[in-house]
Scaffold this motif. Structure first.
Motif, PDB file in Angstrom:
ATOM      1  N   UNK A  82      23.468  17.987   8.889  1.00 56.33           N
ATOM      2  CA  UNK A  82      23.376  18.239   7.459  1.00 56.33           C
ATOM      3  C   UNK A  82      22.569  19.512   7.242  1.00 56.33           C
ATOM      4  N   UNK A  83      22.618  20.059   6.019  1.00 52.42           N
ATOM      5  CA  UNK A  83      21.928  21.319   5.744  1.00 52.42           C
ATOM      6  C   UNK A  83      21.421  21.339   4.315  1.00 52.42           C
ATOM      7  N   UNK A  84      20.366  22.115   4.108  1.00 53.49           N
ATOM      8  CA  UNK A  84      19.873  22.429   2.763  1.00 53.49           C
ATOM      9  C   UNK A  84      19.821  23.941   2.635  1.00 53.49           C
ATOM     10  N   UNK A 100      19.967  17.342  12.177  1.00 53.02           N
ATOM     11  CA  UNK A 100      20.530  16.006  12.066  1.00 53.02           C
ATOM     12  C   UNK A 100      19.875  15.245  10.917  1.00 53.02           C
ATOM     13  N   UNK A 101      20.609  14.284  10.372  1.00 55.36           N
ATOM     14  CA  UNK A 101      20.002  13.369   9.406  1.00 55.36           C
ATOM     15  C   UNK A 101      18.981  12.495  10.118  1.00 55.36           C
ATOM     16  N   UNK A 160      21.296  13.578   2.681  1.00 56.56           N
ATOM     17  CA  UNK A 160      20.108  13.623   3.524  1.00 56.56           C
ATOM     18  C   UNK A 160      19.549  15.032   3.672  1.00 56.56           C
ATOM     19  N   UNK A 161      18.246  15.132   3.556  1.00 58.62           N
ATOM     20  CA  UNK A 161      17.537  16.339   3.985  1.00 58.62           C
ATOM     21  C   UNK A 161      17.484  16.311   5.513  1.00 58.62           C
ATOM     22  N   UNK A 162      17.757  17.421   6.196  1.00 56.93           N
ATOM     23  CA  UNK A 162      17.762  17.390   7.658  1.00 56.93           C
ATOM     24  C   UNK A 162      16.374  17.205   8.254  1.00 56.93           C
TER      25      UNK A 162
END
Length: 283
Positions: free
Chosen positions: A22-24, A14-15, A97-99
């Motif tokens: 979200x994902x990276x 999650x953010x 956003x980075x998670x």
């Protein structure tokens, strides 16, 4: 020597605002690339290089912004990259956003990068070297009293980090954490699991900022037994934040950093100051 990864790896969650997933995704990058964030969700997939000139911070997290493109909550991800000694990486995001991972620690990021198999590259590692003392003074007010905080950078042969946690109300006992980033150190076990935390009296304020993600926070109180991974886990997490914030310089830093009651704002001010003082002599 410089270091990247052999193949891609991903982290999701999650953010920090708790509003969406979200994902990276980490990808290898050639020597001298540095750390580059890529917004896959935007037209043209704009890039933001990890540089102090793009960094900003509030009391809770650090962000990068280039023109109108931004990346939120970078410190834990950058701490994992720094702790593993990785220099060159492309990080693709599907949002701004980075998670949040592993209860606001950087442990899942660290594990993902290890699974991607860090690999030595053929060019020497570059450092920004602290050759003379630098410092950032600041202050804050608590219950009508003014308290000082300070971040000092001293010359040192190895990247070294010390943090003194000292709350005015002593709701947490004064504690110290110290870490030297060398080939013999073990970031994976010694720092990466250290969780972010809030004090119980901050709960309502923080919940207003991050909503449901408050459930991922370690909430500390002197009225109950706090189940910490180490007695000084809060101070260790402050070191995680410090490593991650100083990573916005864009290359590793040789120096001894001593923080007393400092946070993201002070860390980013130091990163910018070091670029101004020593950025022309990176080697």
């Amino acid at each position: 020597m410089q270091k990247s990864i052999k193949h891609s790896a991903q982290c999701s969650g999650m953010t920090i605002t708790g509003k969406f997933q979200t994902a990276v995704t980490f990808f290898p990058a050639p020597p001298d690339t540095g750390i580059v964030f890529i917004r896959d969700d935007l037209p043209g997939k704009p890039q933001i290089e990890c540089r102090a000139e793009y960094a900003s911070a509030d009391s809770r997290w650090t962000s990068l912004m280039k023109n109108t493109i931004h990346i939120e909550h970078t410190e834990h991800l950058l701490a994992a990259i720094t702790g593993l000694g990785i220099d060159n990486l492309k990080i693709h995001l599907n949002s701004s956003h980075v998670p949040v991972v592993s209860q606001f620690s950087c442990h899942d990021f660290t594990n993902a990068l290890l699974q991607a198999e860090p690999v030595i590259q053929h060019l020497p590692k570059k450092y920004l070297t602290v050759t003379k003392p630098q410092w950032i003074f600041d202050s804050f007010t608590f219950e009508g009293e003014c308290y000082d905080n300070i971040l000092i950078a001293l010359p040192a042969a190895e990247p070294t980090f010390t943090y003194l946690l000292d709350y005015p109300n002593k709701q947490l006992p004064t504690q110290l954490a110290h870490y030297k980033l060398t080939p013999d150190s073990n970031f994976v076990s010694d720092l990466s699991p250290a969780r972010s935390y809030i004090m119980d009296f901050e709960y309502d304020l923080v919940e207003g900022l991050i909503g449901s993600m408050i459930d991922q926070c370690l909430v500390l109180s002197n009225d109950k037994n706090n189940k910490l991974r180490w007695d000084n886990e809060p101070a260790r997490h402050k070191l995680v934040d410090l490593l991650g914030d100083l990573a916005t310089i864009g290359i590793p830093v040789k120096g001894h950093f001593i923080g007393i009651r400092t946070g993201h704002k002070t860390n980013i001010r130091m990163a910018k100051k070091l670029i101004e003082a020593f950025g022309g002599d990176c080697r």
